[in-house]
Design a protein around this motif. Structure first.
Motif, PDB file in Angstrom:
ATOM      1  N   ILE A   1     -26.375 -11.233  -7.346  1.00  0.00           N
ATOM      2  CA  ILE A   1     -27.092 -11.653  -8.557  1.00  0.00           C
ATOM      3  C   ILE A   1     -28.571 -11.270  -8.461  1.00  0.00           C
ATOM      4  O   ILE A   1     -29.179 -10.813  -9.434  1.00  0.00           O
ATOM      5  N   GLY A   2     -29.153 -11.454  -7.271  1.00  0.00           N
ATOM      6  CA  GLY A   2     -30.581 -11.161  -7.092  1.00  0.00           C
ATOM      7  C   GLY A   2     -30.896  -9.689  -7.282  1.00  0.00           C
ATOM      8  O   GLY A   2     -31.890  -9.321  -7.915  1.00  0.00           O
ATOM      9  N   ARG A   3     -30.023  -8.830  -6.718  1.00  0.00           N
ATOM     10  CA  ARG A   3     -30.240  -7.383  -6.883  1.00  0.00           C
ATOM     11  C   ARG A   3     -30.215  -7.014  -8.364  1.00  0.00           C
ATOM     12  O   ARG A   3     -31.070  -6.275  -8.857  1.00  0.00           O
ATOM     13  N   GLU A   4     -29.227  -7.529  -9.078  1.00  0.00           N
ATOM     14  CA  GLU A   4     -29.068  -7.190 -10.495  1.00  0.00           C
ATOM     15  C   GLU A   4     -30.255  -7.729 -11.306  1.00  0.00           C
ATOM     16  O   GLU A   4     -30.704  -7.096 -12.270  1.00  0.00           O
ATOM     17  N   THR A   5     -30.756  -8.882 -10.902  1.00  0.00           N
ATOM     18  CA  THR A   5     -31.909  -9.474 -11.597  1.00  0.00           C
ATOM     19  C   THR A   5     -33.153  -8.620 -11.362  1.00  0.00           C
ATOM     20  O   THR A   5     -33.912  -8.334 -12.301  1.00  0.00           O
ATOM     21  N   ALA A   6     -33.358  -8.196 -10.116  1.00  0.00           N
ATOM     22  CA  ALA A   6     -34.517  -7.340  -9.800  1.00  0.00           C
ATOM     23  C   ALA A   6     -34.454  -6.055 -10.615  1.00  0.00           C
ATOM     24  O   ALA A   6     -35.464  -5.597 -11.177  1.00  0.00           O
ATOM     25  N   LEU A   7     -33.256  -5.500 -10.699  1.00  0.00           N
ATOM     26  CA  LEU A   7     -33.059  -4.245 -11.436  1.00  0.00           C
ATOM     27  C   LEU A   7     -33.354  -4.441 -12.924  1.00  0.00           C
ATOM     28  O   LEU A   7     -34.071  -3.637 -13.547  1.00  0.00           O
ATOM     29  N   LEU A   8     -32.831  -5.511 -13.494  1.00  0.00           N
ATOM     30  CA  LEU A   8     -33.048  -5.776 -14.921  1.00  0.00           C
ATOM     31  C   LEU A   8     -34.537  -6.007 -15.215  1.00  0.00           C
ATOM     32  O   LEU A   8     -35.094  -5.451 -16.161  1.00  0.00           O
ATOM     33  N   PHE A   9     -35.164  -6.843 -14.388  1.00  0.00           N
ATOM     34  CA  PHE A   9     -36.601  -7.105 -14.584  1.00  0.00           C
ATOM     35  C   PHE A   9     -37.396  -5.801 -14.500  1.00  0.00           C
ATOM     36  O   PHE A   9     -38.287  -5.552 -15.306  1.00  0.00           O
ATOM     37  N   ALA A  10     -37.088  -4.994 -13.487  1.00  0.00           N
ATOM     38  CA  ALA A  10     -37.839  -3.741 -13.293  1.00  0.00           C
ATOM     39  C   ALA A  10     -37.614  -2.801 -14.474  1.00  0.00           C
ATOM     40  O   ALA A  10     -38.552  -2.153 -14.954  1.00  0.00           O
TER      41      ALA A  10
ATOM     42  N   LEU B   1     -32.921   0.858  -7.613  1.00  0.00           N
ATOM     43  CA  LEU B   1     -34.181   0.936  -8.363  1.00  0.00           C
ATOM     44  C   LEU B   1     -34.580   2.395  -8.579  1.00  0.00           C
ATOM     45  O   LEU B   1     -34.966   2.795  -9.690  1.00  0.00           O
ATOM     46  N   ILE B   2     -34.462   3.190  -7.510  1.00  0.00           N
ATOM     47  CA  ILE B   2     -34.818   4.617  -7.623  1.00  0.00           C
ATOM     48  C   ILE B   2     -33.899   5.299  -8.635  1.00  0.00           C
ATOM     49  O   ILE B   2     -34.351   6.044  -9.513  1.00  0.00           O
ATOM     50  N   ASP B   3     -32.587   5.016  -8.524  1.00  0.00           N
ATOM     51  CA  ASP B   3     -31.615   5.632  -9.447  1.00  0.00           C
ATOM     52  C   ASP B   3     -31.916   5.259 -10.900  1.00  0.00           C
ATOM     53  O   ASP B   3     -31.592   6.011 -11.821  1.00  0.00           O
ATOM     54  N   ALA B   4     -32.514   4.066 -11.094  1.00  0.00           N
ATOM     55  CA  ALA B   4     -32.837   3.627 -12.461  1.00  0.00           C
ATOM     56  C   ALA B   4     -34.180   4.198 -12.931  1.00  0.00           C
ATOM     57  O   ALA B   4     -34.648   3.870 -14.029  1.00  0.00           O
ATOM     58  N   GLY B   5     -34.811   4.990 -12.069  1.00  0.00           N
ATOM     59  CA  GLY B   5     -36.071   5.638 -12.466  1.00  0.00           C
ATOM     60  C   GLY B   5     -37.297   4.739 -12.328  1.00  0.00           C
ATOM     61  O   GLY B   5     -38.342   5.014 -12.931  1.00  0.00           O
ATOM     62  N   ILE B   6     -37.176   3.690 -11.521  1.00  0.00           N
ATOM     63  CA  ILE B   6     -38.326   2.789 -11.340  1.00  0.00           C
ATOM     64  C   ILE B   6     -39.303   3.413 -10.341  1.00  0.00           C
ATOM     65  O   ILE B   6     -38.902   3.746  -9.213  1.00  0.00           O
ATOM     66  N   PRO B   7     -40.567   3.574 -10.717  1.00  0.00           N
ATOM     67  CA  PRO B   7     -41.516   4.198  -9.785  1.00  0.00           C
ATOM     68  C   PRO B   7     -41.844   3.265  -8.602  1.00  0.00           C
ATOM     69  O   PRO B   7     -41.787   2.038  -8.746  1.00  0.00           O
ATOM     70  N   GLU B   8     -42.191   3.880  -7.468  1.00  0.00           N
ATOM     71  CA  GLU B   8     -42.472   3.105  -6.253  1.00  0.00           C
ATOM     72  C   GLU B   8     -43.601   2.093  -6.466  1.00  0.00           C
ATOM     73  O   GLU B   8     -43.656   1.049  -5.814  1.00  0.00           O
ATOM     74  N   SER B   9     -44.496   2.425  -7.398  1.00  0.00           N
ATOM     75  CA  SER B   9     -45.612   1.513  -7.676  1.00  0.00           C
ATOM     76  C   SER B   9     -45.138   0.194  -8.286  1.00  0.00           C
ATOM     77  O   SER B   9     -45.889  -0.775  -8.355  1.00  0.00           O
TER      78      SER B   9
END
Ligand code: NDP
Length: 281
Positions: free
Chosen positions: A19-28, A51-59
């Motif tokens: 659940i936490g991973r999915e929440t982090a991904l959704l928030f990001a 996160l990387i696969d979803a295109g979230i920048p490292e920043s």
């Protein structure tokens, strides 16, 4: 990134999996800067990859390996978040588990050491994180969402008594904290999931992935047990957490209990089903 969490910084505990991973991904994906945490490096890598696969920048993300039950872990989570992002707007107290008894005992024979470990993870770490993050949330007029469980309801769970006990205590803490902290502009809410397909069951029982999936399928496909007719996925819960963490969506809600309703039969079937799975090991 644009989105309803643009300019928000969120710490999500237990975000290396489930659940936490999915929440982090959704928030990001919705613009937040997120601190991802857990103990297991391999699992943390999995969240980083998502996160990387979803295109979230490292920043926009930070990975902090930490045991949430330790002061040092809690402190590094908060200080590293402040160092990288400068503030905290949202705390999701999601890390939790039903820990197996070291002596492999069940029911009231489970040791006090098991009770202490379960309480430390599911309740004490939430209390400590809430206290430590409070000044930062007061400054940002922020949000806390706790992840409890439907087992906090008033049903007996004979085989593993301490996990439901801990989640019931967590709910009571959430109610008190919500009333106390709203005076500072901090909203506190909770979600209480039912059956969600994560690593939870495997960690609690040592069951194989296939056995867990069989359990989720059996339980979920019986609408007299789970009325909606299927077991939950982490993204179902992540969306409810996001709703409660987004002030525009839920400004007037505090002390909510977002319950995933299961029937009375669930509680009977759960106990019988999990017993037969345990004994098959
Ligand atoms: P998972 O086992 O999939 O994930 C649990 C997460 O908690 C992992 O990221 C794990 O990280 C982390 N965690 C556990 N112990 C610690 C610790 N000591 N220090 C730091 N992190 C820790 O389970 P779920 O996603 O299902 O669980 C999330 C929450 O949902 C929990 O609070 C659980 O009680 C609750 N819940 C789950 C239900 C379900 O059916 N799945 C139903 C009702 C409630 P790592 O392994 O890397 O340490």
């Amino acid at each position: 990134m644009p989105g309803r969490f643009a300019k928000k910084v969120a710490i999500i505990t237990g975000s290396s999996f489930g659940i936490g991973r999915e929440t982090a991904l959704l928030f990001a994906k919705e613009g937040a800067k997120v601190t991802v945490t857990g103990r297991n490096e391999e699992r943390l890598e999995g969240t980083k990859k998502a996160l990387i696969d979803a295109g979230i920048p490292e920043s926009n993300y930070l990975i902090v390996p930490a045991d949430i039950t330790t002061s040092a872990g809690q402190d590094s989570l908060i200080s590293e978040t402040l160092n990288k992002f400068g503030k905290i707007n949202i705390l999701v107290n999601n890390a939790g588990a039903s820990l197996p008894d070291a002596q492999k005992k069940f029911g009231i024979d489970q040791g006090v050491d098991t009770y202490e470990k379960v309480m430390k993870l599911n309740v004490q770490s939430v209390i400590e994180m809430t206290q430590k993050v409070r000044p930062h949330l007061a400054k940002s007029k922020g949000e806390i969402v706790n992840v409890s469980s439907v087992v906090a309801l008033k049903f007996g769970f004979a085989r593993t008594p301490y996990y439901p006990l801990a989640k019931a205590a967590l709910d009571q803490y959430t109610r008190s904290a919500a009333i106390d902290l709203i005076a500072e502009g901090i909203r506190v809410n909770t979600v209480n999931p039912g059956i969600v397909q994560t690593g939870f069951l495997g960690s609690a029982t040592g069951m194989s992935g296939d056995a867990c999936q069989e359990f989720y399928d059996n339980m979920g496909s019986n609408p007299s047990v789970v009325p909606v007719g299927f077991s939950g996925r982490p993204d179902h819960i992540a969306k409810a957490i996001a709703f409660l963490a987004d002030r525009d969506s839920s400004e007037y809600i505090i002390v909510s209990l977002y319950l995933w309703i299961l029937t009375h039969k669930f509680f009977r079937t759960f106990i019988v089903n999990s017993f037969s799975l345990y004994t098959r090991q």
